[in-house]
Design a protein around this motif. Structure first.
Motif, PDB file in Angstrom:
ATOM      1  N   LEU A 275      -6.931 -11.390  15.808  1.00 36.50           N
ATOM      2  CA  LEU A 275      -7.661 -11.202  17.213  1.00 36.50           C
ATOM      3  C   LEU A 275      -6.428 -11.281  18.265  1.00 36.50           C
ATOM      4  CD1 LEU A 275      -9.878 -10.044  18.716  1.00 36.50           C
ATOM      5  CD2 LEU A 275     -10.830 -12.019  19.008  1.00 36.50           C
ATOM      6  N   GLU A 276      -5.768 -12.466  18.476  1.00 33.52           N
ATOM      7  CA  GLU A 276      -4.800 -12.620  19.363  1.00 33.52           C
ATOM      8  C   GLU A 276      -3.530 -11.784  19.035  1.00 33.52           C
ATOM      9  OE1 GLU A 276      -4.713 -14.206  22.056  1.00 33.52           O
ATOM     10  OE2 GLU A 276      -6.959 -14.150  21.686  1.00 33.52           O
ATOM     11  N   ALA A 277      -2.986 -11.763  17.968  1.00 39.18           N
ATOM     12  CA  ALA A 277      -1.933 -10.731  17.280  1.00 39.18           C
ATOM     13  C   ALA A 277      -2.048  -9.293  17.941  1.00 39.18           C
ATOM     14  CB  ALA A 277      -1.714 -10.956  15.960  1.00 39.18           C
ATOM     15  N   LEU A 278      -3.533  -8.937  17.634  1.00 38.80           N
ATOM     16  CA  LEU A 278      -3.681  -7.365  18.011  1.00 38.80           C
ATOM     17  C   LEU A 278      -3.845  -7.236  19.592  1.00 38.80           C
ATOM     18  CD1 LEU A 278      -6.254  -6.454  15.372  1.00 38.80           C
ATOM     19  CD2 LEU A 278      -3.772  -5.446  15.428  1.00 38.80           C
TER      20      LEU A 278
ATOM     21  N   GLY B  39      -2.294   3.788  12.927  1.00 39.74           N
ATOM     22  CA  GLY B  39      -1.904   4.097  11.411  1.00 39.74           C
ATOM     23  C   GLY B  39      -3.187   4.941  10.710  1.00 39.74           C
ATOM     24  N   PRO B  40      -2.943   5.675   9.554  1.00 39.51           N
ATOM     25  CA  PRO B  40      -4.133   6.160   9.129  1.00 39.51           C
ATOM     26  C   PRO B  40      -5.083   5.525   8.453  1.00 39.51           C
ATOM     27  CG  PRO B  40      -1.690   6.716   7.939  1.00 39.51           C
ATOM     28  CD  PRO B  40      -1.702   5.756   8.786  1.00 39.51           C
ATOM     29  N   THR B  41      -6.183   6.410   8.684  1.00 39.79           N
ATOM     30  CA  THR B  41      -7.636   5.625   8.325  1.00 39.79           C
ATOM     31  C   THR B  41      -7.714   4.837   6.942  1.00 39.79           C
ATOM     32  OG1 THR B  41      -8.753   7.672   9.060  1.00 39.79           O
ATOM     33  CG2 THR B  41     -10.186   5.834   7.900  1.00 39.79           C
ATOM     34  N   LYS B  42      -6.780   5.604   6.035  1.00 37.54           N
ATOM     35  CA  LYS B  42      -6.994   4.850   4.617  1.00 37.54           C
ATOM     36  C   LYS B  42      -5.910   3.929   4.749  1.00 37.54           C
ATOM     37  CE  LYS B  42      -9.573   8.192   1.820  1.00 37.54           C
ATOM     38  NZ  LYS B  42     -10.282   8.465   2.966  1.00 37.54           N
ATOM     39  N   VAL B  43      -6.268   2.427   4.245  1.00 37.66           N
ATOM     40  CA  VAL B  43      -5.000   1.450   4.155  1.00 37.66           C
ATOM     41  C   VAL B  43      -4.052   1.630   3.372  1.00 37.66           C
ATOM     42  CG1 VAL B  43      -5.004  -0.728   3.745  1.00 37.66           C
ATOM     43  CG2 VAL B  43      -6.886  -0.272   5.051  1.00 37.66           C
ATOM     44  N   PHE B  44      -4.247   2.041   2.049  1.00 36.41           N
ATOM     45  CA  PHE B  44      -3.166   2.598   1.149  1.00 36.41           C
ATOM     46  C   PHE B  44      -2.438   3.476   1.564  1.00 36.41           C
ATOM     47  CE2 PHE B  44      -5.972  -0.243  -0.939  1.00 36.41           C
ATOM     48  CZ  PHE B  44      -4.963  -1.269  -1.559  1.00 36.41           C
TER      49      PHE B  44
ATOM     50  N   ALA C 111       4.492   0.063   9.315  1.00 39.01           N
ATOM     51  CA  ALA C 111       4.523  -1.021  10.641  1.00 39.01           C
ATOM     52  C   ALA C 111       3.333  -0.868  11.346  1.00 39.01           C
ATOM     53  CB  ALA C 111       5.741  -0.565  11.486  1.00 39.01           C
ATOM     54  N   SER C 112       2.385  -0.106  10.752  1.00 37.42           N
ATOM     55  CA  SER C 112       1.283   0.365  11.585  1.00 37.42           C
ATOM     56  C   SER C 112      -0.061  -0.774  11.329  1.00 37.42           C
ATOM     57  CB  SER C 112       0.219   1.500  11.175  1.00 37.42           C
ATOM     58  OG  SER C 112       0.091   1.639   9.701  1.00 37.42           O
ATOM     59  N   ILE C 113      -0.795  -0.861  12.401  1.00 44.56           N
ATOM     60  CA  ILE C 113      -1.833  -2.117  12.370  1.00 44.56           C
ATOM     61  C   ILE C 113      -2.775  -2.206  11.071  1.00 44.56           C
ATOM     62  CG2 ILE C 113      -3.889  -2.815  13.457  1.00 44.56           C
ATOM     63  CD1 ILE C 113      -2.677  -2.139  16.209  1.00 44.56           C
TER      64      ILE C 113
ATOM     65  N   GLN D  68      -0.729  -3.382   8.107  1.00 46.17           N
ATOM     66  CA  GLN D  68      -0.313  -4.424   8.117  1.00 46.17           C
ATOM     67  C   GLN D  68      -1.520  -5.545   7.885  1.00 46.17           C
ATOM     68  OE1 GLN D  68       1.834  -5.305  11.776  1.00 46.17           O
ATOM     69  NE2 GLN D  68       3.637  -4.861  10.730  1.00 46.17           N
ATOM     70  N   TYR D  69      -2.761  -4.966   8.243  1.00 54.54           N
ATOM     71  CA  TYR D  69      -3.830  -5.794   8.614  1.00 54.54           C
ATOM     72  C   TYR D  69      -5.099  -5.345   7.564  1.00 54.54           C
ATOM     73  CZ  TYR D  69      -1.301  -8.211  12.290  1.00 54.54           C
ATOM     74  OH  TYR D  69      -0.204  -8.601  13.155  1.00 54.54           O
ATOM     75  N   GLY D  70      -5.079  -4.044   7.187  1.00 50.20           N
ATOM     76  CA  GLY D  70      -6.344  -3.457   6.850  1.00 50.20           C
ATOM     77  C   GLY D  70      -6.729  -4.142   5.510  1.00 50.20           C
TER      78      GLY D  70
END
Ligand code: RTP
Ligand code: MG
Length: 159
Positions: free
Chosen positions: A26-29, A97-102, A110-112, A115-117
């Motif tokens: 949460l802090e990172a985002l 970044g795109p909806t689908k994490v993969f 480099a998108s959120i 990295q975190y999904g």
């Protein structure tokens, strides 16, 4: 000539329950938002009831992932932001970044979400996808927010 005038656009961004569950994330985002030149106009932490979730995602009712989406989004606290920037809607979606994490991990590492999904549903963040949905979604989360000031007014008609 140089000019300071830029058109600011508003968007609604949400840090979803999977990310809020981890205090460091949460802090990172939150920092990521500031680092990317967004102005935080408002933010608040909240928990949805199931019916809020159903109402917000009504356009997806009937899709195979609707039930798990609705359940996930009402499963714990999240944080909603009104963000301002020029081209805020596009910039925030790019940052997510795109909806689908993969897919995100391949196309925008480099998108959120890359990295975190966690999964295609538990994908860390939400962002409005158009000016119309931004307006609807801002009022959904912040019913007292006066968007009038930010909206182009129609010409008053006199007769
Ligand atoms: P969002 O609305 O959250 O910004 O994301 P989006 O436009 O990129 O994705 P959308 O197609 O509108 O889907 C809304 C949310 O539903 C969940 N979802 N799960 N296959 C799945 O399990 C699946 N597909 C979509 C995600 O949480 C997505 O953000
Ligand atoms: Mg969407």
């Amino acid at each position: 000539a140089r000019s300071l005038s830029k058109v600011l656009q508003l968007t609604l961004a949400v840090i979803k329950p999977d990310a809020v569950a981890h205090p460091l994330m949460l802090e990172a985002l939150h920092q990521r938002i500031l680092d990317n030149n967004f102005v935080i106009v408002r933010y608040k932490d909240l928990v949805w009831r199931r019916q809020d979730s159903e109402r917000f995602y009504a356009e997806h009712s009937g899709r195979f992932f609707y039930q798990r989406l609705v359940e996930f989004m009402s499963s714990g606290p999240m944080r909603a932001y009104i963000l301002a920037r020029e081209d805020a809607i596009r910039h925030w979606r790019e940052l997510m970044g795109p909806t689908k994490v993969f897919r995100a991990r391949f196309t925008s590492p480099a998108s959120i979400r890359a990295q975190y999904g966690l999964t295609d549903t538990r994908n860390t963040t939400h962002g409005s996808d158009s000016a119309e949905s931004a307006q609807r979604e801002i009022l959904f989360f912040f019913p007292d927010f006066c968007t009038e000031e930010w909206m182009e007014k129609e010409e008053p008609s006199f007769r």
